[in-house]
Scaffold this motif. Structure first.
Motif, PDB file in Angstrom:
ATOM      1  N   ILE A  47      54.204 -27.244  48.124  1.00  0.00           N
ATOM      2  CA  ILE A  47      54.549 -25.954  49.010  1.00  0.00           C
ATOM      3  C   ILE A  47      55.123 -25.013  47.495  1.00  0.00           C
ATOM      4  O   ILE A  47      55.763 -25.289  46.705  1.00  0.00           O
ATOM      5  CB  ILE A  47      55.478 -26.107  49.863  1.00  0.00           C
ATOM      6  N   SER A  48      54.827 -23.526  48.147  1.00  0.00           N
ATOM      7  CA  SER A  48      55.299 -23.081  47.459  1.00  0.00           C
ATOM      8  C   SER A  48      56.054 -21.821  47.708  1.00  0.00           C
ATOM      9  O   SER A  48      55.231 -21.619  49.352  1.00  0.00           O
ATOM     10  CB  SER A  48      55.014 -22.153  45.646  1.00  0.00           C
ATOM     11  N   ARG A  49      56.976 -20.523  47.112  1.00  0.00           N
ATOM     12  CA  ARG A  49      56.939 -19.464  48.215  1.00  0.00           C
ATOM     13  C   ARG A  49      56.940 -17.851  47.416  1.00  0.00           C
ATOM     14  O   ARG A  49      57.111 -18.886  46.153  1.00  0.00           O
ATOM     15  CB  ARG A  49      57.904 -19.374  48.910  1.00  0.00           C
ATOM     16  N   ASP A  50      56.720 -17.021  47.653  1.00  0.00           N
ATOM     17  CA  ASP A  50      56.563 -15.565  46.831  1.00  0.00           C
ATOM     18  C   ASP A  50      57.128 -14.649  48.072  1.00  0.00           C
ATOM     19  O   ASP A  50      56.966 -13.807  48.735  1.00  0.00           O
ATOM     20  CB  ASP A  50      55.055 -15.191  47.052  1.00  0.00           C
ATOM     21  N   ASN A  51      58.843 -14.163  47.879  1.00  0.00           N
ATOM     22  CA  ASN A  51      59.442 -13.984  48.244  1.00  0.00           C
ATOM     23  C   ASN A  51      58.898 -12.283  48.149  1.00  0.00           C
ATOM     24  O   ASN A  51      59.817 -11.627  49.467  1.00  0.00           O
ATOM     25  CB  ASN A  51      60.891 -13.637  47.630  1.00  0.00           C
ATOM     26  N   ALA A  52      58.189 -11.748  47.313  1.00  0.00           N
ATOM     27  CA  ALA A  52      57.945  -9.877  47.154  1.00  0.00           C
ATOM     28  C   ALA A  52      57.169  -9.850  48.339  1.00  0.00           C
ATOM     29  O   ALA A  52      56.735  -9.635  48.942  1.00  0.00           O
ATOM     30  CB  ALA A  52      57.324 -10.410  45.724  1.00  0.00           C
ATOM     31  N   LYS A  53      56.349 -11.442  48.072  1.00  0.00           N
ATOM     32  CA  LYS A  53      55.437 -11.145  49.649  1.00  0.00           C
ATOM     33  C   LYS A  53      55.180 -11.457  51.108  1.00  0.00           C
ATOM     34  O   LYS A  53      54.672 -11.534  51.317  1.00  0.00           O
ATOM     35  CB  LYS A  53      53.683 -11.919  48.732  1.00  0.00           C
ATOM     36  N   ASN A  54      56.129 -12.243  50.844  1.00  0.00           N
ATOM     37  CA  ASN A  54      57.301 -13.029  52.694  1.00  0.00           C
ATOM     38  C   ASN A  54      55.859 -13.375  52.718  1.00  0.00           C
ATOM     39  O   ASN A  54      55.379 -13.897  53.933  1.00  0.00           O
ATOM     40  CB  ASN A  54      57.271 -11.802  53.301  1.00  0.00           C
ATOM     41  N   THR A  55      55.435 -14.775  52.125  1.00  0.00           N
ATOM     42  CA  THR A  55      54.786 -15.829  52.116  1.00  0.00           C
ATOM     43  C   THR A  55      54.360 -16.743  51.012  1.00  0.00           C
ATOM     44  O   THR A  55      55.475 -16.994  50.931  1.00  0.00           O
ATOM     45  CB  THR A  55      52.953 -14.772  51.361  1.00  0.00           C
ATOM     46  N   VAL A  56      55.022 -18.403  51.976  1.00  0.00           N
ATOM     47  CA  VAL A  56      54.838 -19.321  51.765  1.00  0.00           C
ATOM     48  C   VAL A  56      53.335 -20.034  51.805  1.00  0.00           C
ATOM     49  O   VAL A  56      52.941 -19.796  52.671  1.00  0.00           O
ATOM     50  CB  VAL A  56      55.937 -20.247  52.474  1.00  0.00           C
ATOM     51  N   TYR A  57      53.085 -20.810  50.314  1.00  0.00           N
ATOM     52  CA  TYR A  57      51.501 -21.488  50.222  1.00  0.00           C
ATOM     53  C   TYR A  57      52.079 -23.008  50.422  1.00  0.00           C
ATOM     54  O   TYR A  57      52.518 -23.431  50.627  1.00  0.00           O
ATOM     55  CB  TYR A  57      51.407 -21.215  48.904  1.00  0.00           C
ATOM     56  N   LEU A  58      51.062 -23.697  50.973  1.00  0.00           N
ATOM     57  CA  LEU A  58      50.302 -24.875  50.695  1.00  0.00           C
ATOM     58  C   LEU A  58      49.215 -24.853  49.744  1.00  0.00           C
ATOM     59  O   LEU A  58      47.899 -25.116  50.495  1.00  0.00           O
ATOM     60  CB  LEU A  58      50.379 -25.865  51.159  1.00  0.00           C
ATOM     61  N   GLN A  59      49.449 -25.687  48.578  1.00  0.00           N
ATOM     62  CA  GLN A  59      48.427 -25.982  48.121  1.00  0.00           C
ATOM     63  C   GLN A  59      47.553 -27.855  48.261  1.00  0.00           C
ATOM     64  O   GLN A  59      49.321 -28.453  47.975  1.00  0.00           O
ATOM     65  CB  GLN A  59      48.879 -26.238  46.596  1.00  0.00           C
ATOM     66  N   MET A  60      46.747 -27.412  48.668  1.00  0.00           N
ATOM     67  CA  MET A  60      46.481 -29.221  49.224  1.00  0.00           C
ATOM     68  C   MET A  60      45.240 -29.387  48.246  1.00  0.00           C
ATOM     69  O   MET A  60      43.635 -28.855  48.113  1.00  0.00           O
ATOM     70  CB  MET A  60      45.940 -29.353  50.519  1.00  0.00           C
ATOM     71  N   ASN A  61      45.385 -30.532  47.767  1.00  0.00           N
ATOM     72  CA  ASN A  61      44.263 -31.183  46.379  1.00  0.00           C
ATOM     73  C   ASN A  61      44.135 -32.419  47.296  1.00  0.00           C
ATOM     74  O   ASN A  61      44.879 -33.690  47.800  1.00  0.00           O
ATOM     75  CB  ASN A  61      45.111 -31.358  45.266  1.00  0.00           C
ATOM     76  N   SER A  62      42.980 -33.440  46.508  1.00  0.00           N
ATOM     77  CA  SER A  62      42.815 -34.342  46.715  1.00  0.00           C
ATOM     78  C   SER A  62      42.357 -34.806  48.614  1.00  0.00           C
ATOM     79  O   SER A  62      43.125 -36.459  48.561  1.00  0.00           O
ATOM     80  CB  SER A  62      43.609 -35.586  46.319  1.00  0.00           C
ATOM     81  N   LEU A  63      42.565 -33.869  49.264  1.00  0.00           N
ATOM     82  CA  LEU A  63      42.244 -34.186  50.748  1.00  0.00           C
ATOM     83  C   LEU A  63      41.602 -35.267  51.192  1.00  0.00           C
ATOM     84  O   LEU A  63      40.887 -36.240  50.720  1.00  0.00           O
ATOM     85  CB  LEU A  63      41.804 -33.115  51.516  1.00  0.00           C
ATOM     86  N   LYS A  64      42.302 -35.663  51.971  1.00  0.00           N
ATOM     87  CA  LYS A  64      41.537 -37.500  52.666  1.00  0.00           C
ATOM     88  C   LYS A  64      41.432 -37.222  54.110  1.00  0.00           C
ATOM     89  O   LYS A  64      41.689 -35.718  55.081  1.00  0.00           O
ATOM     90  CB  LYS A  64      42.632 -38.329  52.805  1.00  0.00           C
ATOM     91  N   PRO A  65      39.919 -37.056  54.998  1.00  0.00           N
ATOM     92  CA  PRO A  65      40.318 -37.355  56.581  1.00  0.00           C
ATOM     93  C   PRO A  65      41.319 -37.542  56.516  1.00  0.00           C
ATOM     94  O   PRO A  65      41.845 -36.716  58.441  1.00  0.00           O
ATOM     95  CB  PRO A  65      38.917 -38.122  56.316  1.00  0.00           C
TER      96      PRO A  65
END
Length: 116
Positions: free
Chosen positions: A69-87
């Motif tokens: 999880i990360s956030r960019d306060n300048a863009k008012n956005t939060v992200y969720l990078q998801m790797n090695s996804l499982k069913p």
């Protein structure tokens, strides 16, 4: 009042990656703790990850080492990078903004499906 709009959900094969975004409207985004939650069919909504206003992160055991999880306060956005996804990661993913009651807001959700 804060409005949250998630995006980035998709159908992906096991082992694949996705990045979810949650764009927030309104002011004072940097003061909010932001979180990602998910709800699979027939199950309760559960915490995935949280990032505080200070940038401290917390993850569910089931996603540690795979999700970021990360956030960019300048863009008012939060992200969720998801790797090695499982069913078992298949769910509707929701974004939440929280700076204490009554200032708690949810997005409408974005569907993530992990399947071959």
């Amino acid at each position: 009042q804060v409005q949250l709009v998630e995006s980035g959900g998709d159908l992906v094969q096991p082992g694949g990656s996705l990045r979810l975004s949650c764009a927030a409207s309104g002011s004072m985004f940097s003061f909010y703790a932001m979180g990602w939650y998910r709800q699979a069919p027939g199950k309760q909504r559960e915490l995935v990850a949280i990032i505080t206003s200070a940038g401290t992160t917390t993850y569910a055991d089931s996603v540690k080492g795979r999700f970021t999880i990360s956030r960019d306060n300048a863009k008012n956005t939060v992200y969720l990078q998801m790797n090695s996804l499982k069913p078992e990661d298949t769910a509707v993913y929701y974004c939440k903004a929280n700076r204490g009651l009554p200032y708690v807001y949810w997005g409408q959700g974005t569907q993530v499906t992990v399947s071959s």
